[in-house]
Design a protein around this motif. Structure first.
Motif: not given
Lengths: 803, 233
Positions: A356-366, A381-392
């Motif tokens: 699962l790709d996880v992207n939470l990039g939104l200007p006005d949140i931390d 809650i899940l057993d699936i490996p994650l992909q951290i999607d960010s430019s920071d």
């Protein structure tokens, strides 16, 4: 003894059990063996000496449980215990005049880490850090982390060792016969994570005898690229006359070890039930022998504790946890409403995503805070490996630290500054990394130029010591309607980077069809072409069944899915083409329920019928009308029936969830139309520190939501500070706290005091299994809510007073 | 070990009527029961200890543990020996409850009740095993399962109790700083050995024996409906 020169080249022999020997000498059940370092130091030194005499080359200190959690029950500090323990072992070595090392022994903390337990990752890290620092100062030669059943705990311990000392680090975990730890961790995941973190040796200890551990050790020897340790028990313990005894003889114990030696075992010692006789026989046969070379299967993997993905195969990356272009998602993020994300994640997993790709990039949140929180919740809650999607780089480093497994980082590109900022974290945490074939000057047109950027990324990653198999190049999809000639360049580049650089590849697919009709045909065709060029990790919406089917088919045709096993499985599972929600509606209809009356649908709790029906009604009515004419009256009927004892809790909750579905549709419409917010007020809810069970709180939450309140759900096991901060930042006027145990009510009381002090105008309602109205008064809460209905009444009262 | 997960037990934990007709809920219970059975990683331990009753409480010989409180003393007053037992369903059950907590509260509530029914069923099986051993040893009966937190037996003994059984290492059962068993669907209990057969009690004396000691006696919804939690068979 020069450990680093010998490790992996010559057999190294550890000592045997400490606890068992102490029990034979009269240690009572329940006594903490660590205090004997001080109270009976001569006895401890004697035991150490007996192992040196038997031929051990590394002594483990008697510090298995020497952490603050356990030592707080004794009259001694961790510092006193560890210093005494190291000095006992050192004395044994000095007085025996042998060439041996002293390993600081670190066992599990004895409490489960989050999310299963209430101990946080940071708390665990601090506890281990204390042991490591004292151990190194006291003069230990290496850190030996052992008998760990939870991969997350192993990660905390290894990080604490590596970040706070220069000593070599060994780590062994304990598995059951089925190849899993108590917490469900697998051997492949252990190897992936520990190797990634850079331990010096890894392996197995405890739980079973050597015969039963043998197949598991063979698996470790097959895949581990670093030296392998084994410290087995003396068989399974047997109870005789109420005493636990180990029945296996040293000769029987050694037989499987001899076979494992032939297969490349590098470090060997004993665990529970072993004594000097077991170590003697190992030393007689193996001391100073060369470690046998072994054939290692080198696979680059990413993993959660229980699932792993071989990056060189074909795997689907789910793309839907990404707010870009999704107003409802954006709103959910702004309101810290993670439930929306969980729903999307679960759908993707059920649809067959592998990562699962996880992207939470939104200007006005931390973004960093949100990313860490989401990752912690998702891995709970899940057993699936994650992909951290960010430019920071900071978000990436934070996410990698708290991820329980080996993650993919999405992404770096050809810019030197970006590579230098992100690759160190990738290396440190053993992650895989996606490199985009673009740089300061954008995406090059030709495949040659893109190849050059890929080459630069690979070279940089080499410099940082990142393996080729963990590099994933994205040759970038261009839009056929705008840059038609560019599409082929992407495909050409995929083949070249794979063949010439030996890396894996990924690609987002759907951009190719932008602006053209019948997009799915273009998408599918492009996907097939890319797969033919050797694409490993297509990033798609896994709910798109045709795309999924194409991927499964390509894996068969490329001879990756051997025997078409996965293909057959996927097709069998999806042969019936009706979406699951539709199916339930059909079933309800078959069962004779009316699904055209929203009020009836709510009362009967027909969750899946509520959404479509609400959509239909919204075509004719305003959002607020739907709420006032359908939802609230239905809720009132349900609430009354519950109070009358005509329906019961599960039915009440079922109806509440049905209303929630209707609300979701209303919210979606309002997010698109930008309509007036219909929320009646903001309420924060939390289960206090120490409690990890929050069903009760969730029932209250959903019923309050039903009545139009906006809920900020802080989750479970929440620190006082976090609750106070949330109340302040969101100007919360009413907070609901839940506690389940008499012991955690103390934390509730502490939280109430802190909230009162910092934000005196916030009202507090409390509830939970052990609370009563008297108790609520005693801890100075404003209200006691015996159930969800009561909580609604309290909320109505509080907000009526404010408005 | 095979688990049945009796629907009427589940309905009891859900605090519904015994003959609930709601077909959605009934269907969800069947699904959840099947899932629970699939995810259970049932592990248990028990060990016998001779005891000594003194002013301070019940001392377990050759261990560090003394069980304190009036209620446990009363419970074990006729027992020369006791068994400590610990059972757990494992962490996968907790993880699934967490998943449903986030995605469907109805399923969470029902799954939780099924898991509670399962852990009690597991305890019954372990108790039966202990009973067989007791009879082999010549005892005539055993007491009911008494757990930390009942009466005035403090839940603070959990940690020591688990340590004596070596439960963290052997079955992966631990306890948090707040005395919560982890995995959550776990039970520890004390069973006394009896040299004489006890007479069976009727419904009312059950309530007298168990419920009067409970902190929640006055507020208990179950009791008012004539249901009982935990120790009832």
């Amino acid at each position: 003894m020069e450990l680093k020169n010998r490790l992996g080249k010559e057999i190294i022999i550890f000592d045997g059990a400490m606890g068992t020997v102490l029990q034979m000498r009269g240690l009572k059940a329940g006594e903490l063996p660590e205090i004997l370092n001080i109270e009976k130091s001569k006895e401890i030194v004697d035991i150490h000496k007996s192992y040196l005499e038997a031929g051990a080359e590394i002594l483990t200190t008697n510090t298995f449980g020497a952490n603050t959690l356990k030592m707080d029950e004794t009259d001694y500090s961790v510092e006193e215990i560890i210093r005494a323990a190291v000095s006992n072992a050192r004395r044994a070595v000095d007085e025996s005049s042998v060439d041996a090392l002293v390993a600081l022994d670190i066992g599990p903390l004895g409490e489960l880490l989050e999310p299963m337990g209430s101990l946080t990752f940071d708390e665990a890290y601090q506890l281990f850090k204390q042991q490591v620092k004292i151990g190194e100062e006291a003069g230990a030669d290496l850190i030996h982390i052992e008998t760990i059943a939870d991969l997350y705990e192993a990660k905390a311990a290894v990080l604490a060792a590596e970040e706070n000392s220069d000593l070599p680090v060994f780590c062994t975990m304990t598995f059951e016969e089925n190849g899993r730890t108590f917490t469900g961790g697998s051997i492949r995941s252990m190897i992936s994570v520990l190797e990634g973190l850079g331990v010096d040796a890894l392996g197995l200890n405890c739980s079973l005898g050597p015969e039963k551990l043998k197949p598991l050790a063979e698996e470790v020897l097959k895949y581990s690229e670093i030296p392998v340790i084994m410290q087995a028990n003396a068989g399974l313990p047997v109870v005789e006359d109420g005493e636990t005894v180990f029945k296996i003889s040293p000769e029987e114990y050694f037989k499987p070890l001899a076979e494992l030696y032939q297969k490349g075992l590098a470090v060997v010692g004993g665990c529970c039930g072993t004594d000097k006789n077991f170590i003697s026989i190992i030393a007689e046969n193996l001391k100073n022998k060369k470690v046998k070379s072994r054939r290692i299967i080198k696979e680059s993997t990413v993993c959660s504790p229980s699932q792993y993905v071989n990056l060189a195969s074909i795997n689907v990356v789910g793309e839907r946890i990404n707010p870009t272009g999704k107003p409802v998602f954006k709103n959910a993020l702004k309101n810290s409403d993670l439930d929306y994300i969980f729903k999307v994640a679960v759908e993707e997993v059920e649809a067959g995503a592998d990562i699962l790709d996880v992207n939470l990039g939104l200007p006005d949140i931390d973004e960093k805070e949100m990313m860490i929180r989401t990752i912690k919740e998702l891995q709970g809650i899940l057993d699936i490996p994650l992909q951290i999607d960010s430019s920071d780089p900071d978000v990436i480093a934070g996410a990698l630290r708290y991820y329980n497994g080996t993650a993919v980082v999405n992404s770096v590109n050809g810019e030197t500054a970006v590579l230098d900022k992100i690759l160190p974290s990738v290396k440190k945490y053993g992650a895989a990394v996606i490199g985009l074939t673009m740089d300061e000057s954008g995406i090059p047109d030709s495949s040659e130029e893109r190849f050059k950027i890929a080459e630069k990324i690979v070279n940089k990653a080499d410099e940082y010591g990142i393996k080729r198999g963990k590099i994933i190049i994205d040759c970038l999809t261009l839009t056929a309607s705008a840059q038609q000639e560019g599409v082929k360049e992407t495909l050409k580049a995929i083949k070249r980077v794979k063949e010439e650089l030996g890396v894996n590849t990924t690609l987002g697919i759907s951009n190719v069809s932008f602006g053209l009709p019948a997009r799915s045909v273009l998408n599918r065709t492009f996907l097939s072409m890319a797969l033919f060029q050797g694409l490993n990790l297509p990033i798609i919406d896994p709910n798109d069944r045709e795309m999924m089917a194409s991927i499964k088919a390509a894996a068969v045709l490329n001879n990756i899915d051997q025997g078409a096993v996965q293909y057959i499985e996927y097709m069998a599972k999806n042969k019936d083409n009706v979406a699951p929600e539709k199916k339930e509606i059909l079933e309800s209809e078959e069962l004779g329920d009316k699904v055209d009356d929203l009020k009836m649908v709510i009362i009967k709790g027909l969750k899946n019928a509520a959404g479509p029906l609400t959509e239909k009604i919204l075509k004719e009515k305003e959002a607020l009308e739907v709420v006032n004419e359908y939802l609230i009256p239905a809720l009132d009927i349900v609430g009354d029936s519950y109070e009358q004892g005509e329906i019961f809790l599960p039915q009440l909750v079922q109806s509440a969830e049905t209303v929630k579905e209707a609300f979701a549709v209303i919210k979606q419409k309002m997010a698109h139309s930008g309509g007036r917010n219909i929320a009646k007020g903001k309420i924060a809810v939390a289960t206090v520190k120490g409690d990890v069970h929050d069903i009760g709180k969730n029932i209250v939450k959903i019923v309050l939501e039903n009545y139009g309140y906006q809920i900020i759900d802080l989750g479970r096991n929440v620190q006082t500070e976090e609750i106070v901060r949330t109340v302040k930042e969101n100007e919360i006027k009413l907070i609901g706290l839940s506690a389940l145990m008499t012991t955690t009510v103390k934390n509730m009381e502490k939280t109430i005091k802190a909230v009162r002090k910092e934000t005196p105008d916030c009202r507090i309602m409390v509830g939970g299994a052990v609370l009563t109205s008297d108790y609520a008064d005693m801890i100075e809460a404003d209200f006691y809510a015996k159930d969800a209905k009561e909580a609604v009444k309290i909320a109505q009262k509080v907000f009526a007073e404010i408005n | 070990m095979e688990f049945k997960i009796d629907r009427s037990e589940v309905l009891m934990y859900l605090q519904t009527s015994k003959d609930l007709k709601d077909k959605n809920i009934i269907q969800l219970i069947s699904q959840a029961s099947a899932e629970v059975k699939d995810l259970i990683d049932f592990r248990y331990l028990y060990k016998k200890f001779p005891i000594e009753i003194s002013q301070k409480g019940i001392k377990l010989l050759n261990t560090t543990l003394t069980l304190k409180g009036k209620s446990i003393k009363k419970h074990l007053k006729k027992s020369p020996e006791i068994y400590l037992m610990a059972v757990t369903l494992g962490v996968q059950i907790d993880k699934k409850i967490s998943l449903y907590d986030k995605t469907s509260v109805t399923k969470a509530v029902i799954f939780d009740a099924c898991a509670t029914a399962a852990v009690e069923e597991g305890c019954d099986k372990v108790e039966a095993e202990i009973k067989r051993k007791a009879f082999n040893d010549g005892y005539k009966d055993i007491t009911f399962r008494y757990s930390p937190g009942y009466g005035d037996l403090s839940i603070e003994v959990q940690k020591e109790l688990l340590r004596i059984l070596n439960a963290p290492k052997k079955i992966g059962l631990t306890v948090s700083k707040y005395n919560m068993l982890q995995p959550n669907k776990s039970v520890t209990a004390v069973i006394g050995m009896l040299t004489e057969k006890t007479e069976s009690d009727g419904e009312f004396s059950f309530e007298k024996r168990h419920c009067r000691q409970c902190n929640l006696y006055n507020d208990c919804q179950l009791r008012r409906k004539g249901n009982y939690c935990g120790t009832k068979k």
